[in-house]
Scaffold this active site. Structure first.
Site, PDB file in Angstrom:
ATOM      1  N   SER A 115       0.373  -1.030  -0.242  1.00 47.02           N
ATOM      2  CA  SER A 115      -0.088   0.278   0.058  1.00 47.02           C
ATOM      3  C   SER A 115       0.492   1.171   0.000  1.00 47.02           C
ATOM      4  CB  SER A 115      -0.434   0.196   1.156  1.00 47.02           C
ATOM      5  OG  SER A 115      -2.045  -1.022   1.159  1.00 47.02           O
ATOM      6  N   LYS A 118       0.289   3.746  -2.677  1.00 48.67           N
ATOM      7  CA  LYS A 118      -1.161   4.811  -2.808  1.00 48.67           C
ATOM      8  C   LYS A 118      -0.375   5.849  -2.603  1.00 48.67           C
ATOM      9  CE  LYS A 118      -4.025   1.588  -0.067  1.00 48.67           C
ATOM     10  NZ  LYS A 118      -4.251   0.614  -0.091  1.00 48.67           N
ATOM     11  N   SER A 173      -5.831   3.125   4.796  1.00 50.24           N
ATOM     12  CA  SER A 173      -5.368   2.245   3.725  1.00 50.24           C
ATOM     13  C   SER A 173      -6.618   1.526   3.278  1.00 50.24           C
ATOM     14  CB  SER A 173      -4.227   1.511   4.572  1.00 50.24           C
ATOM     15  OG  SER A 173      -3.320   0.713   3.082  1.00 50.24           O
TER      16      SER A 173
END
Length: 412
Positions: A115, A118, A173
């Site tokens: 993640s 991101k 997240s």
């Protein structure tokens, strides 16, 4: 009609196949047809039970300086001794203001980012989706989320404001929040293409984007160098900086909360101080991630004595509780000690220092490839979805988890 294959491409394909076979991977009809090929556990860094330590590619990108393309620890004259016990496969410590890379290990090793990708999503989409935008979420918006994905708790049929969605991305997240924002940007395929172009524009040649949220996908990789670029760029956006530095917030409720907002804490424990991890003094924030394939990944920024230090850590190999936060803390401390004393080993502003004769990573970026070191092979359609990130003695075969039980922990 079959296109001719150059001798260089043919040799590269042969080398990739040979390396994969030597690592125990299956390369054949399944790979050519795009089906995932499940590697042995030892071939997946960070996987439970994986005992073999990985070796970086023999040749890596020299973006930002030749020393950054070398394997192993890289520090310059005047640098303090590195912290003992660092086990991460890759890390970078940089001065955010000058762009100087103060120290690194395998800075350009393409690894699954989880993640932390991101950050690139936010770099790409934050400037496009208006701050006052809203969206009534449909079932279609949430299609395509990987099994076992982390989520903030978005409910179809409910309307959400863009700032709430971004808090869902940065704090929890939430892959569900990412998919709704991607829909507001024109859809997941467009967003993935936009992210790849943004990576190219930033000089992030090691990054190959296949999902907007960082969910494991065969061939989706980034590097500690590239993730540091994304964080540095993101901090130039006041909204990015605000969201990534928010430790807790309220999120709009749904039927389960009778419409009442509920509290969410940042999964970046070095910022939120939850689950026994002490907050780091002067921490601005960043992004954390975890999947079985990626292990733990973490990028942080902190300020002290007029300096802003950026650190990215990828996949600590030592299996201790909160090791990623321990190593991050050590490297932040090291960075503040090194800044102004250590001769840099590279730069995050490499336009004038690009190595002579290096292959332009942008050439393959449109096809989803990556680095100067030939990681562009990831974009070759002849290899298919069972891609191999190969280099030297090692190969990493990433297979997308089809069921939640195969993704032992959610993407965060």
């Amino acid at each position: 009609m079959r296109l001719p294959i150059s001798p260089q491409v043919r040799r590269a394909l042969v080398a990739l196949t040979a390396t994969a076979v030597s690592a125990g991977a299956t390369v054949g009809p399944a790979a050519a047809s795009g089906h995932s090929v499940k590697p042995p556990k030892s071939a997946v860094p960070g996987a439970p039970g994986g005992e073999a330590k990985k070796e970086p590619p023999a040749s890596m990108s020299q973006q930002g300086g030749a020393q950054l393309g070398k394997p192993g620890d890289q520090v310059g004259p005047g640098a303090p001794a590195l912290p003992p016990g660092l086990s991460s496969l890759s890390w970078v410590v940089a001065d955010a203001d000058t762009g100087q890379v103060l120290g690194a290990k395998n800075a350009h090793w393409p690894l699954p980012p989880a993640s932390t990708l991101k950050m690139l999503f936010a770099d790409t989409v934050l400037p496009v989706v208006p701050h006052n935008a809203s969206r009534k979420v449909s079932d279609e918006d949430l299609k395509g989320m990987g099994d076992g994905s982390s989520a903030v708790g978005i409910v179809p049929g409910q309307t959400y404001q863009a700032p709430d969605l971004w808090r869902g991305v940065f704090l929890r997240s939430g892959n569900d929040a990412v998919h709704v924002l991607a829909a507001m940007n024109g859809g997941v395929p467009k967003t993935v293409a936009d992210m790849q172009q943004r990576a190219k524009d930033l000089g992030a040649g090691d990054t190959h984007v296949l999902s907007p949220d960082g969910y494991d996908a065969p061939g989706q990789v980034s590097s500690a160098y590239d993730l540091t670029l994304f964080l540095r760029q993101g901090l130039r956006n006041k909204d990015f900086k605000e969201y990534c530095s928010t430790a807790s917030a309220d999120f709009p409720g749904g039927p389960n909360t009778k419409g009442k907002p509920f509290g969410i804490s940042n999964t970046n424990r070095l910022l939120s101080g939850i689950d026994g991890v002490a907050r780091y003094p002067g921490l601005i924030g960043g992004k954390n991630g975890y999947t079985t394939n990626a292990g733990n990944t973490l990028a942080e920024a902190a300020q002290r004595d007029g300096h802003t230090i950026l650190v990215t850590v990828m996949n600590p190999q030592e299996n201790k509780h909160d090791k990623v936060y321990t190593e991050m803390r050590q490297l932040l401390d090291w960075g503040f000690t090194a800044v102004g004393k250590a001769k840099p080993v590279g730069t995050l502003d490499p336009a004038s220092q690009r190595p002579t004769g290096a292959v332009d990573g942008s050439t393959a970026a449109g096809a989803g490839s990556s680095s100067d070191a030939g990681i562009g092979a990831l974009g070759w359609t002849g290899i298919g979805a069972a891609v191999v990130v190969a280099g030297g003695a090692g190969v990493l075969v990433l297979s997308r988890r089809k069921k939640a039980k195969h993704q032992s922990d959610p993407v965060i």
